[in-house]
Motif scaffolding. Structure first.
Motif, PDB file in Angstrom:
ATOM      1  N   ALA A 196      23.285   3.820  24.146  1.00  0.00           N
ATOM      2  CA  ALA A 196      21.976   3.942  23.493  1.00  0.00           C
ATOM      3  C   ALA A 196      21.594   5.403  23.263  1.00  0.00           C
ATOM      4  CB  ALA A 196      20.905   3.241  24.324  1.00  0.00           C
ATOM      5  N   GLN A 197      22.025   6.278  24.193  1.00  0.00           N
ATOM      6  CA  GLN A 197      21.659   7.691  24.081  1.00  0.00           C
ATOM      7  C   GLN A 197      22.502   8.429  23.048  1.00  0.00           C
ATOM      8  OE1 GLN A 197      21.913   8.604  28.194  1.00  0.00           O
ATOM      9  NE2 GLN A 197      19.705   8.859  28.455  1.00  0.00           N
ATOM     10  N   LYS A 198      23.756   7.960  22.902  1.00  0.00           N
ATOM     11  CA  LYS A 198      24.711   8.611  22.005  1.00  0.00           C
ATOM     12  C   LYS A 198      24.179   8.780  20.589  1.00  0.00           C
ATOM     13  CE  LYS A 198      29.701   7.934  22.645  1.00  0.00           C
ATOM     14  NZ  LYS A 198      30.731   6.911  22.409  1.00  0.00           N
ATOM     15  N   ILE A 199      23.434   7.756  20.100  1.00  0.00           N
ATOM     16  CA  ILE A 199      23.008   7.793  18.706  1.00  0.00           C
ATOM     17  C   ILE A 199      21.810   8.701  18.474  1.00  0.00           C
ATOM     18  CG2 ILE A 199      23.939   5.527  18.134  1.00  0.00           C
ATOM     19  CD1 ILE A 199      21.027   4.483  18.392  1.00  0.00           C
ATOM     20  N   LYS A 200      21.350   9.353  19.551  1.00  0.00           N
ATOM     21  CA  LYS A 200      20.240  10.295  19.384  1.00  0.00           C
ATOM     22  C   LYS A 200      20.653  11.471  18.511  1.00  0.00           C
ATOM     23  CE  LYS A 200      16.650  10.570  22.849  1.00  0.00           C
ATOM     24  NZ  LYS A 200      16.187  11.244  24.059  1.00  0.00           N
ATOM     25  N   SER A 202      23.661  11.573  16.833  1.00  0.00           N
ATOM     26  CA  SER A 202      24.793  11.173  16.017  1.00  0.00           C
ATOM     27  C   SER A 202      24.366   9.889  15.309  1.00  0.00           C
ATOM     28  CB  SER A 202      25.970  10.924  16.968  1.00  0.00           C
ATOM     29  OG  SER A 202      27.001  10.239  16.326  1.00  0.00           O
ATOM     30  N   SER A 203      25.106   9.472  14.279  1.00  0.00           N
ATOM     31  CA  SER A 203      24.743   8.192  13.669  1.00  0.00           C
ATOM     32  C   SER A 203      25.551   7.093  14.342  1.00  0.00           C
ATOM     33  CB  SER A 203      25.008   8.230  12.171  1.00  0.00           C
ATOM     34  OG  SER A 203      26.218   7.586  11.883  1.00  0.00           O
ATOM     35  N   PRO A 204      25.048   5.852  14.352  1.00  0.00           N
ATOM     36  CA  PRO A 204      25.785   4.763  15.002  1.00  0.00           C
ATOM     37  C   PRO A 204      27.198   4.592  14.426  1.00  0.00           C
ATOM     38  CG  PRO A 204      23.576   4.030  14.411  1.00  0.00           C
ATOM     39  CD  PRO A 204      23.736   5.396  13.827  1.00  0.00           C
TER      40      PRO A 204
ATOM     41  N   ASN B 168      26.323  -1.150  19.617  1.00  0.00           N
ATOM     42  CA  ASN B 168      26.384  -0.060  18.656  1.00  0.00           C
ATOM     43  C   ASN B 168      26.541  -0.600  17.231  1.00  0.00           C
ATOM     44  OD1 ASN B 168      26.643   2.994  18.298  1.00  0.00           O
ATOM     45  ND2 ASN B 168      28.415   2.211  17.175  1.00  0.00           N
ATOM     46  N   TYR B 171      23.240  -1.487  16.080  1.00  0.00           N
ATOM     47  CA  TYR B 171      22.497  -0.283  15.670  1.00  0.00           C
ATOM     48  C   TYR B 171      22.882   0.088  14.232  1.00  0.00           C
ATOM     49  CZ  TYR B 171      22.131   0.388  20.819  1.00  0.00           C
ATOM     50  OH  TYR B 171      21.923   0.235  22.173  1.00  0.00           O
ATOM     51  N   ARG B 172      24.194  -0.080  13.918  1.00  0.00           N
ATOM     52  CA  ARG B 172      24.651   0.259  12.564  1.00  0.00           C
ATOM     53  C   ARG B 172      24.000  -0.653  11.530  1.00  0.00           C
ATOM     54  NH1 ARG B 172      31.174   0.869  13.046  1.00  0.00           N
ATOM     55  NH2 ARG B 172      31.038   1.578  10.901  1.00  0.00           N
ATOM     56  N   GLU B 175      20.553   0.414  11.094  1.00  0.00           N
ATOM     57  CA  GLU B 175      20.492   1.659  10.309  1.00  0.00           C
ATOM     58  C   GLU B 175      20.637   1.354   8.814  1.00  0.00           C
ATOM     59  OE1 GLU B 175      23.773   4.475  10.670  1.00  0.00           O
ATOM     60  OE2 GLU B 175      22.369   6.151  10.637  1.00  0.00           O
ATOM     61  N   PHE B 185      16.050   6.342  10.350  1.00  0.00           N
ATOM     62  CA  PHE B 185      16.537   5.491  11.441  1.00  0.00           C
ATOM     63  C   PHE B 185      16.047   5.965  12.808  1.00  0.00           C
ATOM     64  CE2 PHE B 185      20.082   4.639  14.520  1.00  0.00           C
ATOM     65  CZ  PHE B 185      19.844   3.285  14.660  1.00  0.00           C
ATOM     66  N   GLN B 189      14.835   4.893  17.649  1.00  0.00           N
ATOM     67  CA  GLN B 189      15.503   5.357  18.869  1.00  0.00           C
ATOM     68  C   GLN B 189      14.709   5.161  20.163  1.00  0.00           C
ATOM     69  OE1 GLN B 189      17.009   9.165  17.766  1.00  0.00           O
ATOM     70  NE2 GLN B 189      18.888   8.281  16.939  1.00  0.00           N
ATOM     71  N   ILE B 192      15.215   1.536  21.070  1.00  0.00           N
ATOM     72  CA  ILE B 192      16.599   1.271  21.483  1.00  0.00           C
ATOM     73  C   ILE B 192      16.828   1.761  22.919  1.00  0.00           C
ATOM     74  CG2 ILE B 192      18.991   2.061  21.096  1.00  0.00           C
ATOM     75  CD1 ILE B 192      18.452   1.756  18.068  1.00  0.00           C
ATOM     76  N   LEU B 193      16.330   2.961  23.195  1.00  0.00           N
ATOM     77  CA  LEU B 193      16.496   3.546  24.527  1.00  0.00           C
ATOM     78  C   LEU B 193      15.724   2.739  25.583  1.00  0.00           C
ATOM     79  CD1 LEU B 193      18.192   5.964  25.211  1.00  0.00           C
ATOM     80  CD2 LEU B 193      16.139   7.367  25.266  1.00  0.00           C
ATOM     81  N   ALA B 196      17.590  -0.394  26.486  1.00  0.00           N
ATOM     82  CA  ALA B 196      18.714  -0.137  27.386  1.00  0.00           C
ATOM     83  C   ALA B 196      18.238   0.200  28.798  1.00  0.00           C
ATOM     84  CB  ALA B 196      19.587   0.987  26.826  1.00  0.00           C
TER      85      ALA B 196
END
Lengths: 248, 248
Positions: A196-200, A202-204, B168, B171-172, B175, B185, B189, B192-193, B196
């Motif tokens: 969940a944090q990764k897409i902060k 970056s894009s999914p 993920n 999430y795509r 988006e 998008f 966040q 989403i966070l 999780a």
């Protein structure tokens, strides 16, 4: 300072009252259909409350924070500026010249503290003056304020269901898999949180990993075999795997 | 202090080397098939490296952190205690009396710092002595160490794909819905966070929200209508909605 009438005393109304008071606004009255909710919130924030829709007094703005299906019944009794807080209902659910939408995008629970500053607030209004009032109000409690029309908001709500309610469903499926094998589910939590944090930043699509993304057909076949005759999980596995492969 | 030979110089090998050195262990040698990777990691941590599998010297333990398909080719050249780091391969992928598995459950990227302490490490071993060595090693770098057999680990890996790779993917999709409507998008966040984070102190079944959970059929119908002729998203929406309803 805006003088606000809060219509509703549920999860969202409670958090909104707390955030608005903290930012120096005045809640002048609370309305709820149930005495219990009205008195609970009224006593917490020391504001007079009513369960009689006809005794609602004028203020700068009424925030209608009730469930979607009750908005229309309630809004017709309010003849001063009013907004609803729904993600799915269009602005036209309200009648009059000074109407709008004030939609905070988050899940709320009365008993869990939230940092309202990080919650996006989506605004819409029938006129510029009210829009400006709503903007002032929103920026005083949130760092993320955005103007969206009814069509956009409806789609955003759908996107939220996709990415959040459905993600949680996947967590449930994965908890079931763990339980069946006597594996404590909490060992998945660091990975879930990292995902969940990764897409902060970056894009999914850039953050996608896993066997489908790598084209690791052996692992995919093994996973499907592991699922045995659990057709539900198999179907979900196949569908989402196909979606990942399709986008490569 | 354990003396360790690191087989591999990719994302996981790099992070493992860093964490092990930080905890006072000694990396005695690095092997990688490619000079580039071997020298990069070797120079970063000031350890001798080789690309010749036959020149691997004995140490207390070889950690084989290479892709799943290469494990068997490499392991046969190592005749001292060895572990692999795969989530899907059984312990029997290795041959000999002193074999095991050392599987850190996380996604790794060389360039993104991780706090290894929070990463669960799953252990398996062919004998008690080696298991104890692995436990000592694991607790020195991680706060979450768990013993799992090959069957459990395979299922855990499947659960990780379900809850993380597939989340993920959702999430795509969400988006894509946002982009189509010109909605940034990133306003999704915080939600989403929160989704999780919610399951940290609660189970995913208790944390479930949304129209399917509420039985809000009107919103579900509206969402399906919004998806128009996007059959892929519709199918995913219907399947996950049905899964939520089934568990009520």
């Amino acid at each position: 300072m805006t003088k606000i009438t809060m219509i509703g005393a549920g999860n969202l109304a409670t958090h909104l009252c707390r955030a608005l008071i903290k930012s120096g606004h005045e809640i002048t009255q609370i309305y709820s259909r149930t005495v219990y909710s009205a008195s609970n919130l009224g006593e917490e924030i020391n504001v007079s409350y009513t369960t009689d829709i006809k005794s609602i007094k004028n203020s700068d703005l009424a925030i209608i924070a009730v469930n979607d299906d009750s908005i229309q019944d309630i809004e017709k009794h309010i003849d001063f500026p009013k907004v609803h807080t729904s993600g799915t209902k269009p602005i036209s659910t309200l009648n009059g010249k000074n109407i709008g939408v004030f939609y905070p995008l988050q899940t709320f629970n009365k008993n869990i503290d939230v940092n309202f500053k990080s919650i996006p607030v989506c605004l819409e209004s029938s006129n510029r003056d009210l829009l400006q009032t709503l903007k002032n109000l929103a920026v005083s409690i949130s760092d993320k304020v955005i103007e969206l029309n009814s069509e956009q908001r409806k789609n955003l709500h759908l996107a939220a269901v996709m990415s959040c309610n459905f993600s949680n469903m996947l967590y449930r499926l994965s908890e079931e898999l763990c339980q069946k094998q006597g594996i404590p589910f909490d060992i998945l939590q660091p990975l879930i949180l990292e995902t969940a944090q990764k897409i902060k930043n970056s894009s999914p699509s850039l953050a996608q990993t896993g066997p489908a993304q790598r084209g690791d057909f052996e692992t995919i076949a093994k996973h499907l075999k592991l699922l045995g005759n659990d057709d539900e999980k198999k179907e979900i596995y196949q569908l989402l795997t196909a979606s990942i492969k399709k986008r490569q």
